[in-house]
Motif scaffolding. Structure first.
Motif, PDB file in Angstrom:
ATOM      1  N   TYR A 274      -3.072   0.201  -1.101  1.00 23.40           N
ATOM      2  CA  TYR A 274      -3.371   1.063  -2.570  1.00 23.40           C
ATOM      3  C   TYR A 274      -4.870   1.234  -2.657  1.00 23.40           C
ATOM      4  O   TYR A 274      -5.318   2.334  -2.692  1.00 23.40           O
TER       5      TYR A 274
ATOM      6  N   TYR B 188      -1.357   5.386   0.785  1.00 28.72           N
ATOM      7  CA  TYR B 188      -0.384   5.192  -0.516  1.00 28.72           C
ATOM      8  C   TYR B 188       0.941   4.779  -0.063  1.00 28.72           C
ATOM      9  O   TYR B 188       1.705   4.176  -0.787  1.00 28.72           O
TER      10      TYR B 188
ATOM     11  N   LEU C  28      -1.568   4.551  -8.994  1.00 31.02           N
ATOM     12  CA  LEU C  28      -1.279   5.063  -7.735  1.00 31.02           C
ATOM     13  C   LEU C  28      -0.645   6.271  -7.850  1.00 31.02           C
ATOM     14  O   LEU C  28      -0.999   7.311  -6.797  1.00 31.02           O
TER      15      LEU C  28
END
Length: 466
Positions: A209, A236, A252
């Motif tokens: 991330y 991601y 995210l």
């Protein structure tokens, strides 16, 4: 009992025990074993607390999102109470201080009590890397980026670990820079640290991330290279693949949606903003971003359908003024293609364009309206020719002072077309759009645009709780 009193109580017990050992000459073997078990129990309690926070949406429906912060705080209070009861004879004062500080650091809020306890822990045991990492996170929440950077760098000087690398990557992008060049170096170093963290543990979703965020920052600071955009999206996706808690990370979803919006993947962007808002209802930004994008699409499609509300007689007069001379270098074989070769372009109506890059083609039309967003990027206008429908044109990487006016003639060489079909929360949008990466590609009223019209775009994303 207050959280601070509980934390202070734990610390006082440890100090008192240390003084007692000084008088009695130390502990026996069985007491040392009891001390180790006590610290192990404290570690388990703190681990359970963080597991409760990180896996919250595995045990609670998303409708409980608004309660998460309070539930975590209540769990923290319970944990601190259990820790207070569990503190026994221990030679590991620094560990007890660190674990108590870590428990207080479980919420996204800055805790001065956590800062005090963790500061004492690193003074007692300077090589306790987890204490340095926790103290760095406390400084990060406090807004003291330089101090956070010192903590994470100091931790790495003792031994290489993924948590310090993750956090250092995060902090580097927020370090104060005197020049744009210095900031670019920080961003590049941020990517490097994130890559090192991933290499240490490819199954750590947080590393992936943070690498995605590093690529996102690099994308907006290095000319918007599509390859870097794909690297961010891949990171991601990998975060969600290896760590089921990543799908519950509102940051995210917002950061990825920001990238989707820039790439004009509007439906995915709206879904991402919406998901982030659902996961953190107290955070207003995702809902605001979603609403702003919906308003942009509402206004854009309305103006396209009405052709900028320009009356038919005036529109006919505007279109009658289109001339081949307004193609400029796009009409006389002087156009320089991406290959570096000069090519002749064929003038075609907007209605004949196909999705994707229309090589060897140029379109010419009149500007009917312009539209800007809160972020000022892209500059959007409506273009029409004598063949029929109005097309949207989105222009990126322009200085804020650049734009086109209603009635301007605009030629676009080798236009890249996308036909949008967007559905979101009962709303539907359908329109055709030509994306232009830089105003340098446009010819306005027969004149190519100069280098002063181009500027690198910037965009905000949420770094605070990576």
């Amino acid at each position: 009992m207050s959280l601070w009193l509980r934390a202070s109580s734990c610390f006082s017990v440890v100090v008192a025990l240390g003084e007692a050992r000084a008088v009695t000459g130390g502990m026996m073997a069985d007491e040392e074993e009891e001390a180790k078990q006590s610290v192990q129990l404290l570690q388990e309690l703190v681990d359970q607390l963080y597991s409760f926070r990180d896996h919250y949406f595995e045990t609670h429906p998303v409708e409980y999102a608004s309660q998460k912060h309070q539930d975590v705080r209540e769990e923290m209070e319970k944990t601190l109470h259990k820790m207070e009861e569990a503190v026994g004879y221990s030679q590991e004062k620094a560990w007890v201080l660190m674990l108590t500080g870590k428990a207080l650091n479980v919420t996204p809020d800055y805790s001065p009590q956590a800062e005090e306890l963790l500061s004492k822990a690193v003074k007692l045991e300077p090589e306790l890397v987890e204490a340095w990492n926790q103290l760095g996170e406390v400084y990060w929440k406090k807004g003291d980026v330089a101090a956070a950077h010192t903590c994470f760098s100091g931790a790495l000087s003792h031994y290489k670990n993924k948590v310090s690398l993750q956090n250092l990557s995060m902090v580097l992008r927020q370090l104060r820079a005197e020049t744009g060049e210095e900031h670019s170096r920080h961003v590049m170093d941020s990517v490097r640290q994130a890559k090192l963290a991933v290499q240490m543990d490819v199954h750590d979703g947080r590393s992936w991330y943070i690498l995605g965020n590093a690529y996102l920052s690099l994308f907006f600071n290095a000319g918007q290279n599509p390859k870097i955009s794909q690297q961010a999206l891949s990171a991601y996706a990998q975060a969600e693949k290896v760590d089921r808690t990543a799908s519950s990370n509102p940051d995210l979803h917002l950061n990825r949606a920001t990238l989707y919006k820039y790439e004009e993947n509007y439906e995915e962007a709206l879904e991402g903003f919406s998901r982030a808002a659902a996961l953190d209802p107290a955070w207003p930004e995702p809902q605001q971003r979603e609403q702003q994008l919906l308003e942009f699409l509402d206004r854009l499609t309305s103006l396209l359908d009405s052709k900028g509300k320009v009356k038919a007689k005036k529109l006919q007069s505007m279109l009658g003024n289109l001339r081949p001379a307004q193609l400029g270098p796009c009409g006389d074989g002087r156009y320089l293609a991406a290959s570096g070769q000069k090519v002749a372009l064929e003038l075609k109506p907007l209605s004949t364009l196909q999705p994707g890059m229309n090589s060897g083609t140029v379109v010419l039309g009149k500007v009917l309206f312009s539209l800007t967003t809160e972020e000022k990027v892209p500059f959007t206008f409506g273009l029409v020719d004598s063949e029929g429908p109005c097309f949207a044109v989105t222009v990126y990487n322009m200085v804020q002072s650049w734009g086109v006016l209603i009635g301007d003639s605009v030629a676009i060489p080798e236009p890249h077309l996308r036909r949008h079909q967007i559905q979101h929360k009962g709303k539907n949008y359908s329109f055709s759009c030509i994306r232009v990466e830089t105003p340098l590609l446009l010819v306005v009223n027969g004149k190519p645009q100069g280098s002063s019209s181009q500027a690198a775009s910037t965009v905000a994303y949420r770094p605070q709780s990576e």
